[in-house]
Design an enzyme around this catalytic site. Structure first.
Site, mmCIF file in Angstrom:
data_model
loop_
_atom_site.group_PDB
_atom_site.id
_atom_site.type_symbol
_atom_site.label_atom_id
_atom_site.label_comp_id
_atom_site.label_asym_id
_atom_site.label_seq_id
_atom_site.Cartn_x
_atom_site.Cartn_y
_atom_site.Cartn_z
ATOM 1 N N ALA A 137 -1.625 5.082 7.758
ATOM 2 C CA ALA A 137 -0.658 6.483 8.247
ATOM 3 C C ALA A 137 -0.903 7.562 9.508
ATOM 4 O O ALA A 137 -1.255 8.030 10.052
ATOM 5 C CB ALA A 137 -0.013 7.278 7.742
ATOM 6 N N ALA A 178 -3.106 15.682 12.027
ATOM 7 C CA ALA A 178 -3.547 14.893 10.398
ATOM 8 C C ALA A 178 -2.457 14.509 9.908
ATOM 9 O O ALA A 178 -1.228 14.871 10.449
ATOM 10 C CB ALA A 178 -4.703 14.886 9.546
ATOM 11 N N ASN A 179 -1.876 13.686 8.724
ATOM 12 C CA ASN A 179 -0.697 14.079 8.030
ATOM 13 C C ASN A 179 -1.136 13.885 6.694
ATOM 14 O O ASN A 179 -2.847 13.495 5.995
ATOM 15 C CB ASN A 179 -0.011 13.135 8.603
ATOM 16 C CG ASN A 179 -0.160 11.304 8.095
ATOM 17 O OD1 ASN A 179 -0.804 10.990 7.045
ATOM 18 N ND2 ASN A 179 -1.333 10.384 9.413
ATOM 19 N N ARG A 180 -0.571 13.345 5.492
ATOM 20 C CA ARG A 180 -0.342 14.015 3.503
ATOM 21 C C ARG A 180 -0.342 12.480 4.069
ATOM 22 O O ARG A 180 -0.579 12.111 2.328
ATOM 23 C CB ARG A 180 0.643 14.123 3.461
ATOM 24 C CG ARG A 180 1.222 16.366 4.368
ATOM 25 C CD ARG A 180 2.481 16.236 3.014
ATOM 26 N NE ARG A 180 2.914 17.689 3.675
ATOM 27 C CZ ARG A 180 2.420 18.792 3.976
ATOM 28 N NH1 ARG A 180 1.241 18.264 2.868
ATOM 29 N NH2 ARG A 180 2.394 20.271 4.558
#
Ligand code: C5P
Length: 220
Positions: free
Chosen positions: A95, A29-31
């Site tokens: 994103a 995942a990412n932020r």
């Protein structure tokens, strides 16, 4: 009913991160919080557009008047975007994870003595580039985002050329700026007309200004 600047226009917006499963309990995942993308979807709807918001996993309310499609992975996001076409405008704010695990996600990976899991990655499709180069259904206006931590404008301008979109909204997401997950954003709008730098604004204000810019672009 009064006619608003984006009445009759269909706009697809992607927002949020994607989650790429490694096994049934783990993912990459990412932020990204989805805040900027959701605000843009809401601002476009307020100007009268029919908005399809393809959202990765986020904890946000659906903006008023927006048709939301929830997805988890980049491949699902690509499929949902493709299914939503034709569109007059695409705004890719998501994103999207660059890579996904190239394995059978059926069973939980087990720790093995002395060994690391054999985790192979494979590249995800670039949804923005795909839309920009779409043969049958390229939207009239394709907008991308560029999150950079250095040489923000140069890297973003190169990204615009490489991906083939019309406008890139560039922002500096180096840790000190607090932009990722925060409520403010400082952006540069890069198009064939050059660079327009906006002051630091709330993400809501950025969304409203961008929606107006999109309306202006379609108006001529
Ligand atoms: O290459 P980079 O990820 O920095 O590009 C950012 C832009 O490209 C954003 O608009 C993002 O939504 C879009 N993108 C995409 N699909 C990907 C990767 C990025 O649509 N797989």
């Amino acid at each position: 009913a009064d006619i608003q600047p984006l009445t009759g226009k269909h706009i697809v917006v992607t927002a949020g991160p994607t989650h790429e499963p490694i096994d049934p309990v783990r993912y990459i995942a990412n932020r990204s919080s989805g805040t900027q993308g959701f605000a843009i979807a809401g601002a476009l709807a307020s100007l009268g557009a029919k908005v399809t918001l393809v959202a990765g996993p986020v904890a946000l309310e659906t903006p008023v008047g927006v048709n939301r499609i929830d997805v988890e992975t980049a491949l699902e996001m690509q499929g949902a975007v493709e299914a939503a076409l034709p569109a007059d405008v695409a705004v890719c704010v998501a994103a999207v994870a660059d890579w996904r695990a190239d394995c059978d996600h059926g069973q939980k990976l087990k720790k093995s003595k002395g060994g690391l899991p054999d985790l192979k990655l494979t590249e995800n499709p670039d949804i923005l580039a795909g839309l920009s180069k779409h043969i049958e259904k390229r939207p009239t206006l394709v907008v991308g985002f560029a999150a950079e931590t250095e040489n923000v404008i140069d890297y973003a301008a190169a990204k615009r050329e490489r991906k083939g979109c019309d406008i890139i909204v560039a922002n500096d997401v180096s840790h000190a700026t607090g932009i990722m997950g925060g409520h403010e954003n400082e952006v540069h709008i890069i198009s064939d007309k050059g660079v327009e730098s906006w002051p630091k604004l709330s993400k809501t204000e950025v969304a409203v200004k961008l929606a107006l810019k999109i309306a202006e672009y379609l108006g001529k």
